[in-house]
Design an enzyme around this catalytic site. Sequence first.
Site, PDB file in Angstrom:
ATOM      1  N   ASP A 106       0.826  -1.215   0.000  1.00  0.00           N
ATOM      2  CA  ASP A 106       0.000   0.000   0.000  1.00  0.00           C
ATOM      3  C   ASP A 106       0.860   1.264   0.000  1.00  0.00           C
ATOM      4  OD1 ASP A 106       0.988  -0.307   2.533  1.00  0.00           O
ATOM      5  OD2 ASP A 106      -0.933  -0.095   3.559  1.00  0.00           O
ATOM      6  N   LYS A 157       4.939   3.232  17.292  1.00  0.00           N
ATOM      7  CA  LYS A 157       3.857   4.169  17.633  1.00  0.00           C
ATOM      8  C   LYS A 157       4.062   4.855  18.985  1.00  0.00           C
ATOM      9  CE  LYS A 157       0.595   1.937  14.634  1.00  0.00           C
ATOM     10  NZ  LYS A 157      -0.047   0.693  14.414  1.00  0.00           N
ATOM     11  N   ASP A 217       1.522   6.130   2.382  1.00  0.00           N
ATOM     12  CA  ASP A 217       0.921   4.808   2.612  1.00  0.00           C
ATOM     13  C   ASP A 217      -0.592   4.999   2.578  1.00  0.00           C
ATOM     14  OD1 ASP A 217       0.869   6.237   5.020  1.00  0.00           O
ATOM     15  OD2 ASP A 217       0.632   4.398   6.172  1.00  0.00           O
TER      16      ASP A 217
HETATM   17  P1  GTP Z   1      -5.659  -2.035   8.094  1.00  0.00           P
HETATM   18  O1  GTP Z   1      -6.532  -3.212   8.429  1.00  0.00           O
HETATM   19  O2  GTP Z   1      -6.455  -0.823   7.745  1.00  0.00           O
HETATM   20  O3  GTP Z   1      -4.599  -1.743   9.116  1.00  0.00           O
HETATM   21  O4  GTP Z   1      -4.881  -2.340   6.706  1.00  0.00           O
HETATM   22  P2  GTP Z   1      -3.983  -3.593   6.294  1.00  0.00           P
HETATM   23  O5  GTP Z   1      -4.737  -4.838   6.520  1.00  0.00           O
HETATM   24  O6  GTP Z   1      -3.556  -3.365   4.894  1.00  0.00           O
HETATM   25  O7  GTP Z   1      -2.770  -3.543   7.276  1.00  0.00           O
HETATM   26  P3  GTP Z   1      -1.440  -2.682   7.185  1.00  0.00           P
HETATM   27  O8  GTP Z   1      -1.765  -1.343   6.614  1.00  0.00           O
HETATM   28  O9  GTP Z   1      -0.767  -2.730   8.469  1.00  0.00           O
HETATM   29  O10 GTP Z   1      -0.595  -3.552   6.155  1.00  0.00           O
HETATM   30  C1  GTP Z   1       0.511  -3.070   5.455  1.00  0.00           C
HETATM   31  C2  GTP Z   1       0.689  -3.928   4.204  1.00  0.00           C
HETATM   32  O11 GTP Z   1       0.909  -5.286   4.569  1.00  0.00           O
HETATM   33  C3  GTP Z   1      -0.544  -3.931   3.308  1.00  0.00           C
HETATM   34  O12 GTP Z   1      -0.088  -3.910   1.970  1.00  0.00           O
HETATM   35  C4  GTP Z   1      -1.234  -5.244   3.633  1.00  0.00           C
HETATM   36  O13 GTP Z   1      -1.931  -5.769   2.508  1.00  0.00           O
HETATM   37  C5  GTP Z   1      -0.076  -6.130   4.009  1.00  0.00           C
HETATM   38  N1  GTP Z   1      -0.436  -7.128   5.026  1.00  0.00           N
HETATM   39  C6  GTP Z   1      -0.819  -6.896   6.301  1.00  0.00           C
HETATM   40  N2  GTP Z   1      -1.011  -8.053   6.951  1.00  0.00           N
HETATM   41  C7  GTP Z   1      -0.750  -9.038   6.056  1.00  0.00           C
HETATM   42  C8  GTP Z   1      -0.774 -10.481   6.137  1.00  0.00           C
HETATM   43  O14 GTP Z   1      -1.096 -11.073   7.164  1.00  0.00           O
HETATM   44  N3  GTP Z   1      -0.419 -11.168   5.022  1.00  0.00           N
HETATM   45  C9  GTP Z   1      -0.059 -10.552   3.856  1.00  0.00           C
HETATM   46  N4  GTP Z   1       0.249 -11.294   2.800  1.00  0.00           N
HETATM   47  N5  GTP Z   1      -0.040  -9.201   3.743  1.00  0.00           N
HETATM   48  C10 GTP Z   1      -0.373  -8.460   4.835  1.00  0.00           C
END
Ligand code: GTP
Length: 367
Positions: A106, A157, A217
């Site tokens: 992202d 954080k 992001d």
């Molecule tokens: P929020 O639920 O809004 O926090 O968003 P998110 O699920 O995308 O979590 P976050 O912004 O912390 O994740 C950062 C990046 O890591 C994003 O591109 C997510 O798609 C990816 N990501 C987070 N958790 C996982 C996971 O368990 N597996 C994989 N493959 N990607 C993950």
Amino acid sequence: MKAVILVGGEGTRLRPLTCNITKAMMPVLNKPFLEHLLAYLKRHGVTDIILAMSYLPHHIKDYFGDGAKTGVRLSYLIEEEPLGTAGAVKNAERYLDETFLMLNGDIFTDLDITAMINFHRERKAVATIAVTPVDDPTAYGLIETDAGGRITRFLEKPGWEEVTTNRINAGIYVLEPDILARIPPKKTVSIERETFQQLLARGKPMYAYSSTAYWLDMGTPEKYLRLNYDLLLGKAPSLFNATGGVQIGGGSQIDPSAKIEAPVLIGEGCVIGRGVKIKGPTVLGPECEIAEGASIEGAVLWNNVRVGKRAILRNCIAADHCQIHEASQVMDNCVLGDKVVVGKNNKLAQGTRIRPNKRIAPGSISS
Ligand code: GTP
């Protein structure tokens, strides 16, 4: 060099936009977010890419296939349960036998990854983490270094009283495959909060690569809007060639009395009626219809959104197939999920979020 992109998160902060598609497939200037990220990697010669998926993976696979139309080679890995950022990359271990890149899926950036890879190699690091300055670091992971850029502390954080740097983890890493041996298989593990801390405690050489290049992001609707605005306003020229003008997709019909103030991107097959006012930065997806006298400013509309007569949309997002009927108003930071119907004469207050398929009866909201 191979890259692993994490696109498995549920994107909960972006709901209702992510109820039916993943963050990676959300349109940015009428193209899926991930398409921009793949093009960026390709520009740096990184074309062998592994997508670590979990939530709604089929949309990504259906759209990108083997990657050929984007000029890259894609491999897909699906986690039955999300494995977290380290668990996801551990899951890709069999593909990774030399120095590789890992990116959060992202991140929209202009950071020079070629220079970052060279920096990593020169220092013989096991992990190099891109860091970028932000105004409010309290929502992020902070990284402290010594004068040579070697990482000395991670701070997740922190409260304002603990803040010692404004440089945060930018979600882009150059990694040595050895570190994968330290991550337990098939477990949910965070690379930021667990793996990196463990490597630091063992005295492994980890470096921060500092960059002031464009970086965002796309975690919240506000940031999603900002990204679209930034690109249209030419704030990341190497990522999007903003003409600063009004770009109109093929087959669109614009009534000559419509007033369109740049920068505006209008997708293919749109119909803009008499006396409509559109003020940029605004994006209209393909097949949108804007009826007579409607006014749109700072909005991002996805595919096939219908806006009724004299409706007003300001700084808001409407996902695919929404309808905003006559004389309704959708104000700042409102977010409408897919197929929301706002009946006529409603006024949605700032920040209202409406889940997909919801129908709001005419005249029922007047806040
Ligand atoms: P929020 O639920 O809004 O926090 O968003 P998110 O699920 O995308 O979590 P976050 O912004 O912390 O994740 C950062 C990046 O890591 C994003 O591109 C997510 O798609 C990816 N990501 C987070 N958790 C996982 C996971 O368990 N597996 C994989 N493959 N990607 C993950």
